[in-house]
Design a protein around this motif. Structure first.
Motif, PDB file in Angstrom:
ATOM      1  N   LEU A 189       0.828  -1.207   0.000  1.00 53.17           N
ATOM      2  CA  LEU A 189       0.000   0.000   0.000  1.00 53.17           C
ATOM      3  C   LEU A 189       0.863   1.258   0.000  1.00 53.17           C
ATOM      4  CD1 LEU A 189      -2.983   0.906   0.127  1.00 53.17           C
ATOM      5  CD2 LEU A 189      -2.742   0.982   2.602  1.00 53.17           C
ATOM      6  N   ILE A 190       1.871   1.270   0.850  1.00 53.25           N
ATOM      7  CA  ILE A 190       2.762   2.436   0.936  1.00 53.25           C
ATOM      8  C   ILE A 190       3.571   2.594  -0.345  1.00 53.25           C
ATOM      9  CG2 ILE A 190       4.758   3.418   2.148  1.00 53.25           C
ATOM     10  CD1 ILE A 190       3.536   2.121   4.722  1.00 53.25           C
ATOM     11  N   ARG A 191       4.084   1.488  -0.888  1.00 55.20           N
ATOM     12  CA  ARG A 191       4.853   1.568  -2.137  1.00 55.20           C
ATOM     13  C   ARG A 191       3.994   2.069  -3.293  1.00 55.20           C
ATOM     14  NH1 ARG A 191       7.756  -3.071  -0.320  1.00 55.20           N
ATOM     15  NH2 ARG A 191       6.223  -4.425  -1.296  1.00 55.20           N
ATOM     16  N   ASN A 192       2.743   1.612  -3.379  1.00 55.48           N
ATOM     17  CA  ASN A 192       1.852   2.098  -4.443  1.00 55.48           C
ATOM     18  C   ASN A 192       1.581   3.588  -4.298  1.00 55.48           C
ATOM     19  OD1 ASN A 192       1.588  -0.318  -5.800  1.00 55.48           O
ATOM     20  ND2 ASN A 192      -0.212  -0.943  -4.647  1.00 55.48           N
ATOM     21  N   TRP A 193       1.434   4.046  -3.065  1.00 63.32           N
ATOM     22  CA  TRP A 193       1.195   5.472  -2.826  1.00 63.32           C
ATOM     23  C   TRP A 193       2.421   6.296  -3.192  1.00 63.32           C
ATOM     24  CZ3 TRP A 193       3.543   8.468   1.201  1.00 63.32           C
ATOM     25  CH2 TRP A 193       3.058   9.773   1.289  1.00 63.32           C
ATOM     26  N   ILE A 194       3.583   5.858  -2.741  1.00 58.98           N
ATOM     27  CA  ILE A 194       4.786   6.688  -2.904  1.00 58.98           C
ATOM     28  C   ILE A 194       5.286   6.709  -4.348  1.00 58.98           C
ATOM     29  CG2 ILE A 194       6.620   5.023  -2.375  1.00 58.98           C
ATOM     30  CD1 ILE A 194       7.770   7.250  -0.497  1.00 58.98           C
ATOM     31  N   ARG A 195       4.921   5.729  -5.152  1.00 64.03           N
ATOM     32  CA  ARG A 195       5.373   5.728  -6.548  1.00 64.03           C
ATOM     33  C   ARG A 195       4.441   6.531  -7.460  1.00 64.03           C
ATOM     34  NH1 ARG A 195       2.879   1.838  -9.979  1.00 64.03           N
ATOM     35  NH2 ARG A 195       4.679   1.795 -11.338  1.00 64.03           N
ATOM     36  N   ASN A 196       3.319   6.960  -6.940  1.00 67.32           N
ATOM     37  CA  ASN A 196       2.350   7.746  -7.688  1.00 67.32           C
ATOM     38  C   ASN A 196       2.948   9.121  -8.022  1.00 67.32           C
ATOM     39  OD1 ASN A 196       0.134   9.914  -7.612  1.00 67.32           O
ATOM     40  ND2 ASN A 196      -1.047   8.028  -7.884  1.00 67.32           N
ATOM     41  N   ARG A 197       2.755   9.568  -9.239  1.00 65.31           N
ATOM     42  CA  ARG A 197       3.353  10.849  -9.665  1.00 65.31           C
ATOM     43  C   ARG A 197       2.899  12.020  -8.797  1.00 65.31           C
ATOM     44  NH1 ARG A 197       6.344  12.591 -13.755  1.00 65.31           N
ATOM     45  NH2 ARG A 197       6.240  14.783 -14.280  1.00 65.31           N
ATOM     46  N   ASN A 198       1.605  12.068  -8.458  1.00 66.38           N
ATOM     47  CA  ASN A 198       1.106  13.161  -7.610  1.00 66.38           C
ATOM     48  C   ASN A 198       1.737  13.124  -6.233  1.00 66.38           C
ATOM     49  OD1 ASN A 198      -0.553  14.180  -9.611  1.00 66.38           O
ATOM     50  ND2 ASN A 198      -2.305  12.980  -8.970  1.00 66.38           N
ATOM     51  N   THR A 199       1.955  11.938  -5.712  1.00 67.43           N
ATOM     52  CA  THR A 199       2.606  11.806  -4.403  1.00 67.43           C
ATOM     53  C   THR A 199       4.039  12.314  -4.471  1.00 67.43           C
ATOM     54  OG1 THR A 199       1.225   9.915  -3.821  1.00 67.43           O
ATOM     55  CG2 THR A 199       3.277  10.191  -2.590  1.00 67.43           C
ATOM     56  N   VAL A 200       4.761  11.924  -5.508  1.00 67.85           N
ATOM     57  CA  VAL A 200       6.149  12.374  -5.665  1.00 67.85           C
ATOM     58  C   VAL A 200       6.201  13.896  -5.752  1.00 67.85           C
ATOM     59  CG1 VAL A 200       8.152  12.348  -7.225  1.00 67.85           C
ATOM     60  CG2 VAL A 200       6.978  10.206  -6.666  1.00 67.85           C
ATOM     61  N   GLU A 201       5.283  14.485  -6.504  1.00 65.56           N
ATOM     62  CA  GLU A 201       5.221  15.954  -6.600  1.00 65.56           C
ATOM     63  C   GLU A 201       4.949  16.571  -5.225  1.00 65.56           C
ATOM     64  OE1 GLU A 201       5.686  18.067  -9.130  1.00 65.56           O
ATOM     65  OE2 GLU A 201       5.909  16.624 -10.759  1.00 65.56           O
ATOM     66  N   PHE A 202       3.989  15.994  -4.500  1.00 63.24           N
ATOM     67  CA  PHE A 202       3.649  16.496  -3.165  1.00 63.24           C
ATOM     68  C   PHE A 202       4.847  16.405  -2.228  1.00 63.24           C
ATOM     69  CE2 PHE A 202       2.316  15.907   1.202  1.00 63.24           C
ATOM     70  CZ  PHE A 202       1.416  16.938   1.387  1.00 63.24           C
ATOM     71  N   LEU A 203       5.488  15.234  -2.191  1.00 69.48           N
ATOM     72  CA  LEU A 203       6.636  15.045  -1.297  1.00 69.48           C
ATOM     73  C   LEU A 203       7.782  15.983  -1.661  1.00 69.48           C
ATOM     74  CD1 LEU A 203       6.694  11.145  -1.005  1.00 69.48           C
ATOM     75  CD2 LEU A 203       5.937  12.792   0.727  1.00 69.48           C
ATOM     76  N   GLY A 204       8.011  16.165  -2.955  1.00 72.31           N
ATOM     77  CA  GLY A 204       9.068  17.084  -3.391  1.00 72.31           C
ATOM     78  C   GLY A 204       8.788  18.512  -2.964  1.00 72.31           C
ATOM     79  N   MET A 205       7.549  18.945  -3.122  1.00 73.32           N
ATOM     80  CA  MET A 205       7.181  20.311  -2.707  1.00 73.32           C
ATOM     81  C   MET A 205       7.296  20.452  -1.191  1.00 73.32           C
ATOM     82  SD  MET A 205       6.395  23.373  -3.404  1.00 73.32           S
ATOM     83  CE  MET A 205       6.147  23.250  -5.158  1.00 73.32           C
ATOM     84  N   TRP A 206       6.846  19.421  -0.455  1.00 69.55           N
ATOM     85  CA  TRP A 206       6.925  19.476   1.005  1.00 69.55           C
ATOM     86  C   TRP A 206       8.381  19.597   1.450  1.00 69.55           C
ATOM     87  CZ3 TRP A 206       9.165  17.497   5.244  1.00 69.55           C
ATOM     88  CH2 TRP A 206       8.594  17.833   6.471  1.00 69.55           C
ATOM     89  N   GLU A 207       9.245  18.788   0.872  1.00 71.81           N
ATOM     90  CA  GLU A 207      10.673  18.833   1.233  1.00 71.81           C
ATOM     91  C   GLU A 207      11.273  20.189   0.875  1.00 71.81           C
ATOM     92  OE1 GLU A 207      12.521  16.664   2.946  1.00 71.81           O
ATOM     93  OE2 GLU A 207      11.032  15.058   3.036  1.00 71.81           O
ATOM     94  N   GLN A 208      10.901  20.717  -0.283  1.00 66.53           N
ATOM     95  CA  GLN A 208      11.418  22.019  -0.709  1.00 66.53           C
ATOM     96  C   GLN A 208      11.021  23.117   0.275  1.00 66.53           C
ATOM     97  OE1 GLN A 208      10.295  22.873  -4.722  1.00 66.53           O
ATOM     98  NE2 GLN A 208      11.518  24.713  -4.842  1.00 66.53           N
ATOM     99  N   LEU A 209       9.792  23.067   0.773  1.00 67.93           N
ATOM    100  CA  LEU A 209       9.311  24.083   1.714  1.00 67.93           C
ATOM    101  C   LEU A 209       9.887  23.915   3.118  1.00 67.93           C
ATOM    102  CD1 LEU A 209       5.528  24.187   0.740  1.00 67.93           C
ATOM    103  CD2 LEU A 209       7.255  25.946   0.276  1.00 67.93           C
ATOM    104  N   ASN A 210      10.232  22.692   3.492  1.00 71.07           N
ATOM    105  CA  ASN A 210      10.617  22.403   4.868  1.00 71.07           C
ATOM    106  C   ASN A 210      12.080  22.045   5.087  1.00 71.07           C
ATOM    107  OD1 ASN A 210       7.973  22.379   6.538  1.00 71.07           O
ATOM    108  ND2 ASN A 210       7.474  21.356   4.627  1.00 71.07           N
ATOM    109  N   LYS A 211      12.833  21.938   4.017  1.00 69.29           N
ATOM    110  CA  LYS A 211      14.246  21.580   4.142  1.00 69.29           C
ATOM    111  C   LYS A 211      15.074  22.593   3.346  1.00 69.29           C
ATOM    112  CE  LYS A 211      17.469  17.871   3.419  1.00 69.29           C
ATOM    113  NZ  LYS A 211      17.880  16.956   2.388  1.00 69.29           N
ATOM    114  N   PRO A 212      15.776  23.481   4.049  1.00 69.54           N
ATOM    115  CA  PRO A 212      16.515  24.560   3.373  1.00 69.54           C
ATOM    116  C   PRO A 212      17.529  24.075   2.329  1.00 69.54           C
ATOM    117  CG  PRO A 212      16.519  24.880   5.751  1.00 69.54           C
ATOM    118  CD  PRO A 212      15.910  23.529   5.492  1.00 69.54           C
ATOM    119  N   ASP A 213      18.164  22.927   2.557  1.00 70.16           N
ATOM    120  CA  ASP A 213      19.187  22.462   1.615  1.00 70.16           C
ATOM    121  C   ASP A 213      18.659  21.382   0.669  1.00 70.16           C
ATOM    122  OD1 ASP A 213      18.942  20.594   3.660  1.00 70.16           O
ATOM    123  OD2 ASP A 213      21.072  20.090   3.679  1.00 70.16           O
TER     124      ASP A 213
END
Length: 118
Positions: free
Chosen positions: A13-37
């Motif tokens: 279930l987690i692997r199917n969620w995390i490989r989804n393109r929308n999830t990857v976009e969401f996680l990337g944006m979240w990391e960009q907003l919350n991780k300075p480097d």
């Protein structure tokens, strides 16, 4: 949450969620907003592959490839995948349409209440 939804196949279930393109976009944006480097160049490599049939991604791979801070994946006695509450809410809305609708309704209620006070 994954154990509640599908106790026999939480990893799938987690692997199917995390490989989804929308999830990857969401996680990337979240990391960009919350991780300075945050490294957008490294992330672009993952984003380009997301959504392809051959694309696979696990939480550990996400963490290793992007130096992610929003997800933690543990092995051993207290094993599991844990996430920041923002990411957990995104996952919950992905596995439960009912939860997503309640979340939307609650947000609308809060905004309407806020507007009435103004």
């Amino acid at each position: 949450m994954a154990r509640y939804k599908n106790p026999d196949h939480t990893d799938d279930l987690i692997r199917n969620w995390i490989r989804n393109r929308n999830t990857v976009e969401f996680l990337g944006m979240w990391e960009q907003l919350n991780k300075p480097d945050f490294n957008p160049v490294e992330f672009d490599g993952v984003r380009m592959q997301a959504g392809l049939n051959s694309f696979t991604l696990t939480p550990k791979q996400w963490i290793e490839k992007n130096g992610a801070v929003g997800i933690i994946s543990k092995t051993g006695r207290y094993s599991g995948t844990y996430a920041h509450k923002d990411i957990a809410l995104e996952f919950a809305s992905w596995i439960s349409v009912e939860f997503k609708l309640y979340l939307i309704k609650e947000f609308q209620r809060v905004k309407e209440d806020e507007n009435r006070r103004l």
